[in-house]
Write an enzyme that holds these catalytic residues in place. Structure first.
Site, PDB file in Angstrom:
ATOM      1  N   TYR A 141      15.060 -30.301  -5.352  1.00 51.56           N
ATOM      2  CA  TYR A 141      16.194 -30.915  -6.044  1.00 51.56           C
ATOM      3  C   TYR A 141      15.954 -31.141  -7.537  1.00 51.56           C
ATOM      4  O   TYR A 141      16.612 -31.960  -8.155  1.00 51.56           O
ATOM      5  CB  TYR A 141      16.540 -32.259  -5.388  1.00 51.56           C
ATOM      6  CG  TYR A 141      17.194 -32.150  -4.021  1.00 51.56           C
ATOM      7  CD1 TYR A 141      17.215 -30.954  -3.320  1.00 51.56           C
ATOM      8  CD2 TYR A 141      17.782 -33.253  -3.438  1.00 51.56           C
ATOM      9  CE1 TYR A 141      17.801 -30.863  -2.075  1.00 51.56           C
ATOM     10  CE2 TYR A 141      18.375 -33.173  -2.183  1.00 51.56           C
ATOM     11  CZ  TYR A 141      18.378 -31.971  -1.507  1.00 51.56           C
ATOM     12  OH  TYR A 141      18.959 -31.885  -0.269  1.00 51.56           O
ATOM     13  N   LYS A 192       7.234 -29.334   6.809  1.00 59.55           N
ATOM     14  CA  LYS A 192       7.400 -28.037   7.475  1.00 59.55           C
ATOM     15  C   LYS A 192       6.194 -27.202   7.080  1.00 59.55           C
ATOM     16  O   LYS A 192       6.305 -26.067   6.611  1.00 59.55           O
ATOM     17  CB  LYS A 192       8.731 -27.410   7.011  1.00 59.55           C
ATOM     18  CG  LYS A 192       9.184 -26.222   7.786  1.00 59.55           C
ATOM     19  CD  LYS A 192       9.590 -26.511   9.213  1.00 59.55           C
ATOM     20  CE  LYS A 192       9.889 -25.203   9.920  1.00 59.55           C
ATOM     21  NZ  LYS A 192       9.650 -25.238  11.352  1.00 59.55           N
ATOM     22  N   ASP A 225      11.860 -30.022  12.078  1.00 61.17           N
ATOM     23  CA  ASP A 225      12.762 -29.588  13.154  1.00 61.17           C
ATOM     24  C   ASP A 225      12.519 -30.391  14.422  1.00 61.17           C
ATOM     25  O   ASP A 225      13.455 -30.771  15.134  1.00 61.17           O
ATOM     26  CB  ASP A 225      12.638 -28.063  13.394  1.00 61.17           C
ATOM     27  CG  ASP A 225      11.203 -27.562  13.366  1.00 61.17           C
ATOM     28  OD1 ASP A 225      10.285 -28.366  13.122  1.00 61.17           O
ATOM     29  OD2 ASP A 225      10.997 -26.359  13.609  1.00 61.17           O
ATOM     30  N   ASP A 249      17.019 -35.987   2.991  1.00 64.08           N
ATOM     31  CA  ASP A 249      18.470 -35.947   2.820  1.00 64.08           C
ATOM     32  C   ASP A 249      19.148 -35.666   4.161  1.00 64.08           C
ATOM     33  O   ASP A 249      20.086 -36.359   4.591  1.00 64.08           O
ATOM     34  CB  ASP A 249      18.799 -34.845   1.798  1.00 64.08           C
ATOM     35  CG  ASP A 249      20.226 -34.886   1.309  1.00 64.08           C
ATOM     36  OD1 ASP A 249      20.995 -35.736   1.786  1.00 64.08           O
ATOM     37  OD2 ASP A 249      20.575 -34.056   0.462  1.00 64.08           O
ATOM     38  N   ASP A 253      21.061 -38.460   7.026  1.00 64.40           N
ATOM     39  CA  ASP A 253      22.461 -38.329   7.436  1.00 64.40           C
ATOM     40  C   ASP A 253      22.574 -38.292   8.955  1.00 64.40           C
ATOM     41  O   ASP A 253      23.509 -38.860   9.531  1.00 64.40           O
ATOM     42  CB  ASP A 253      23.112 -37.092   6.799  1.00 64.40           C
ATOM     43  CG  ASP A 253      23.689 -37.419   5.420  1.00 64.40           C
ATOM     44  OD1 ASP A 253      23.447 -38.548   4.935  1.00 64.40           O
ATOM     45  OD2 ASP A 253      24.378 -36.569   4.838  1.00 64.40           O
TER      46      ASP A 253
END
Ligand code: ATP
Length: 353
Positions: A141, A192, A225, A249, A253
């Site tokens: 980002y 990850k 994941d 992020d 959510d």
């Protein structure tokens, strides 16, 4: 810096109500702050889409300088307006503040207050009570990247994933420090690193180093994941999660839905000991703006986080209990199945305080 000087004067909060329902919910949130902490000085700043459309102002340097010099926190409503499709004002105000103030912690509680609001079968408030520490200044980002042969069939696009030892270490430290200070015994780091060797490797090594300083805390790791699956299957496994900007992020959510929806999700953009920025997670919701039916509860919980940052955690706890009481009594706005207006929910929560 401002928060240090707060010890010798009343804390000061800069209020930026922003756009759409931001203005409606922040007005209620300021009512709450005034009722609970009347000594806190509040100053409103006319920034947002209206101001931008009027005179092209987004976040003026002199305002930013005043925030840094005089204020302890910024209380921000949502930014976003269909009349400003470039969203330049939101980028300058929100993202600009995040980077310029080095607000490296995005702290997002995933806390279910009313079991009926959770989409998971058989899960209640005892199962969903997680604090997420999302790194807020690095990763994918930063805007570092570019395109080559844009708009052609040969177009190449690149976005650089940035992780620094300093950036990774300070967010991991913040997660462990918070866990220790709040009597939590489990911190899960998520990355990850099986697919992203270099940044993942840095997260792995740094996590192990910091975890060794907190022997009383169980440090675990999940690939992101797997974390997504586990949050749905068994959210009770988690107390504190620390992760990178992009993964945080997405995961938060998912968490907002576990706690009852976006109208109940709050967030802090924090640099400990410095001016920090607090905002409800939801957007400006142009579809319901101006109707007086936006749910102000996320703004209330956000005010709680802000007050905690100003050294008043007991007020955060009281706000949480009052919101919980209103939820259980169905004193809610239409999106949660109720009939109350934004201001009436404000009345209901204030009455419980
Ligand atoms: P943006 O982030 O671009 O400003 P947005 O406002 O469209 O986006 P979200 O905040 O994700 O996006 O909200 C999606 C929808 O959820 C809104 O359009 C609105 O209908 C509903 N919603 C969001 N927040 C609230 C709230 N506080 N009260 C009631 N409904 C809400």
């Amino acid at each position: 810096m401002s928060t240090q000087s707060a010890r010798t004067r009343a804390p000061k909060v800069a209020v930026v109500p922003g756009d759409g329902i931001g203005q409606e919910v922040i007005a209620q949130g300021v009512r709450l702050i005034a009722a609970l902490a009347p000594d806190i000085e509040v100053e409103w700043f006319d920034l947002g889409a209206e101001r931008y459309l009027r005179d092209g102002t987004t976040l003026p340097d002199d305002v930013f300088a005043r925030w840094q010099a005089e204020f302890d926190a910024v209380y921000l409503g949502a930014l976003g307006d269909p009349r400003v499709p470039s969203n330049v004002h939101a980028k300058d105000i929100l993202l600009g503040s995040r980077f310029r103030l080095d607000l490296y912690i995005n702290q997002r509680p995933i806390r279910l207050l009313d079991a009926r609001r959770c989409p998971l079968k058989g899960k209640g408030p005892q199962d969903v009570d997680i604090m997420v520490f999302r790194e807020n200044t690095e990763d994918l980002y930063t805007g570092v990247g570019g395109t080559f042969k844009e708009g052609t069939a040969d177009e190449v696009a690149q976005e650089l994933c940035i992780a620094t030892r300093k950036g990774v270490e300070r967010i991991i430290r913040a997660a462990f420090a918070w866990a220790r200070a709040n009597g939590k015994t489990r911190v899960c780091m998520s990355d990850k690193s099986n697919a992203m060797r270099f940044t993942g490797g840095l997260w792995q090594r740094t996590f192990k180093l910091v975890a060794a300083e907190y022997p009383e805390i169980t440090a675990s790791h999940l690939y992101v994941d797997v974390l997504a699956m586990e949050l749905v299957r068994a959210p009770e496994r988690f107390e504190v999660i620390v992760t990178s900007n992009l993964f945080g992020d997405i995961i938060t959510d998912l968490g907002a839905i576990l706690q009852g929806g976006i109208g109940l999700a709050c967030s802090g953009n924090i640099h400990p000991g410095r001016l920090s920025l607090f905002e409800p997670v939801h957007g400006s919701a142009p579809d319901i703006a101006g109707k007086g039916i936006a749910n102000p509860m996320a703004a209330f919980l956000t005010a709680g986080q802000l007050l905690s940052h100003l050294g008043r955690p007991e007020l955060e706890a009281r706000i949480g209990e009052a919101v919980r009481g209103a939820l259980l009594a169905d004193e809610v706005t239409p999106e949660l199945g109720g009939t109350l207006s934004t201001a009436q929910v404000g009345d209901a929560v204030l009455a419980r305080l």
